[in-house]
Scaffold this motif. Structure first.
Motif, mmCIF file in Angstrom:
data_model
loop_
_atom_site.group_PDB
_atom_site.id
_atom_site.type_symbol
_atom_site.label_atom_id
_atom_site.label_comp_id
_atom_site.label_asym_id
_atom_site.label_seq_id
_atom_site.Cartn_x
_atom_site.Cartn_y
_atom_site.Cartn_z
ATOM 1 N N ALA A 28 0.766 -1.538 -0.632
ATOM 2 C CA ALA A 28 0.002 -0.352 -0.014
ATOM 3 C C ALA A 28 1.043 1.324 -0.344
ATOM 4 O O ALA A 28 0.260 2.291 -0.881
ATOM 5 C CB ALA A 28 -0.727 0.293 0.959
ATOM 6 N N GLY A 143 -8.532 -4.394 -0.768
ATOM 7 C CA GLY A 143 -8.171 -3.572 -1.713
ATOM 8 C C GLY A 143 -9.616 -2.655 -1.350
ATOM 9 O O GLY A 143 -8.618 -1.056 -1.619
ATOM 10 N N TYR A 146 -7.284 0.123 0.930
ATOM 11 C CA TYR A 146 -6.356 0.261 0.900
ATOM 12 C C TYR A 146 -6.218 1.160 -1.251
ATOM 13 O O TYR A 146 -5.303 1.528 -1.095
ATOM 14 C CB TYR A 146 -5.125 -0.544 0.706
ATOM 15 C CG TYR A 146 -4.703 -0.695 2.463
ATOM 16 C CD1 TYR A 146 -3.875 -0.107 2.599
ATOM 17 C CD2 TYR A 146 -4.321 -2.031 3.059
ATOM 18 C CE1 TYR A 146 -3.275 -0.027 4.050
ATOM 19 C CE2 TYR A 146 -4.287 -2.453 3.663
ATOM 20 C CZ TYR A 146 -3.957 -1.376 4.058
ATOM 21 O OH TYR A 146 -3.711 -1.477 5.482
ATOM 22 N N LYS A 147 -8.623 0.889 -1.461
ATOM 23 C CA LYS A 147 -7.904 1.620 -2.459
ATOM 24 C C LYS A 147 -7.976 2.730 -3.138
ATOM 25 O O LYS A 147 -7.418 3.345 -3.686
ATOM 26 C CB LYS A 147 -9.484 1.939 -2.452
ATOM 27 C CG LYS A 147 -10.342 2.433 -1.970
ATOM 28 C CD LYS A 147 -12.254 2.285 -2.444
ATOM 29 C CE LYS A 147 -12.920 2.707 -0.966
ATOM 30 N NZ LYS A 147 -12.945 4.342 -1.144
ATOM 31 N N TYR A 156 2.576 -2.625 -7.603
ATOM 32 C CA TYR A 156 1.300 -2.304 -6.411
ATOM 33 C C TYR A 156 0.308 -1.736 -6.223
ATOM 34 O O TYR A 156 -0.803 -2.088 -6.057
ATOM 35 C CB TYR A 156 2.348 -1.019 -5.350
ATOM 36 C CG TYR A 156 3.617 -2.918 -5.020
ATOM 37 C CD1 TYR A 156 3.640 -3.983 -5.416
ATOM 38 C CD2 TYR A 156 5.007 -1.592 -3.842
ATOM 39 C CE1 TYR A 156 5.058 -4.706 -5.261
ATOM 40 C CE2 TYR A 156 5.628 -2.741 -4.076
ATOM 41 C CZ TYR A 156 5.834 -3.751 -4.271
ATOM 42 O OH TYR A 156 7.153 -4.461 -4.201
ATOM 43 N N ILE A 160 -3.825 -3.511 -6.374
ATOM 44 C CA ILE A 160 -4.547 -2.821 -5.472
ATOM 45 C C ILE A 160 -5.543 -2.680 -6.058
ATOM 46 O O ILE A 160 -7.270 -2.531 -5.885
ATOM 47 C CB ILE A 160 -4.174 -1.838 -4.685
ATOM 48 C CG1 ILE A 160 -3.058 -1.855 -4.189
ATOM 49 C CG2 ILE A 160 -4.684 -0.977 -3.636
ATOM 50 C CD1 ILE A 160 -1.974 -0.790 -2.581
ATOM 51 N N SER A 164 -9.901 -3.984 -5.170
ATOM 52 C CA SER A 164 -10.347 -2.241 -5.539
ATOM 53 C C SER A 164 -12.014 -2.657 -6.324
ATOM 54 O O SER A 164 -12.586 -1.628 -6.094
ATOM 55 C CB SER A 164 -9.565 -1.716 -4.667
ATOM 56 O OG SER A 164 -8.989 -0.851 -5.917
#
Length: 227
Positions: A28, A143, A146-147, A156, A160, A164
């Motif tokens: 994240a 997801g 940490y969207k 990364y 994500i 998400s």
């Protein structure tokens, strides 16, 4: 409460452990070393390969055309989409043919896959699905949590974004309804379904710890003084 609400509450320790694990948080915020992500992706490819096989086994035990189609279509999607992503990512991470040829699953990945095969081979469709469902559900929650993260690392950010996506959440909602239905249809097996689900939640947490520590088959033994 529904079955999913109950089991989610009962296994929250593992979920929070995943949310706060330094591997996940490293994705994240972009601080996760690429070597750890590479280790994870290779183990994940192994996991997904067998996940598709467990889906196929589960499809053979399903009793309705709707459920059969769900398991087979999910297996096809994972095989074609997610594994293709792995092959693309492998190139970006510089995974060599030699590394693939000498790949060995780490204990956590091997044990997790074995747990799912056990549920699929020795149980019915409900038991098998209970062992499989924590994986996609957890990734959807990660997801969502940490969207809005901006890791600054394309690999990364793509990871994500995948989990998400609104359409991914829609798929999880469908699977929650399936899991709740299986629980209602199998009241005498609630404790078994919860046991399978809980073990998979534990192995999900172990799956982050595995690349974070570069887990291998000798490491734990070496911790003892007599080695």
């Amino acid at each position: 409460m529904t079955f999913c609400e109950e089991v989610r509450k009962e296994t929250n320790l593992y979920w929070e452990g995943s949310f706060e694990h330094p591997f996940v948080k490293g994705i994240a915020d972009g601080t996760l070393p690429l070597e750890k992500f590479k280790f994870y992706m290779m183990q994940d490819a192994y996991y997904l390969k067998h996940y598709t096989k467990v889906l196929a086994i589960t499809a053979s035990k399903a009793e309705t055309n709707e459920d059969i189609n769900f398991f087979l279509e999910t297996a096809r999607y994972i095989n074609e989409a997610e594994l293709e992503l792995h092959r693309t990512v492998f190139q970006e991470l510089g995974v060599t043919e030699e590394e693939l040829a000498h790949f060995e699953p780490a204990p956590a990945a091997y044990n997790y896959v074995s747990h799912m095969y056990n549920a699929a081979h020795n149980g019915d469709v409900a038991e098998s699905f209970a062992a499989m469902f924590p994986c996609p559900w957890l990734y959807q929650e990660i997801g969502g949590k940490y969207k809005d993260a901006k890791p600054g690392v394309k690999l990364y950010a793509d990871w994500i974004e995948l989990y998400s996506a609104p359409e991914y959440k829609e798929k999880i909602d469908v699977q929650k309804a399936m899991m709740n239905r299986y629980a209602l249809e199998n009241p005498a097996k609630i404790h078994v379904l919860k046991a399978h689900f809980s073990k998979s939640c534990y192995y999900e947490w172990k799956f982050w710890e595995m690349p974070w520590t570069f887990e291998n088959w000798e490491e734990e033994v070496k911790l003892y003084e007599y080695i």
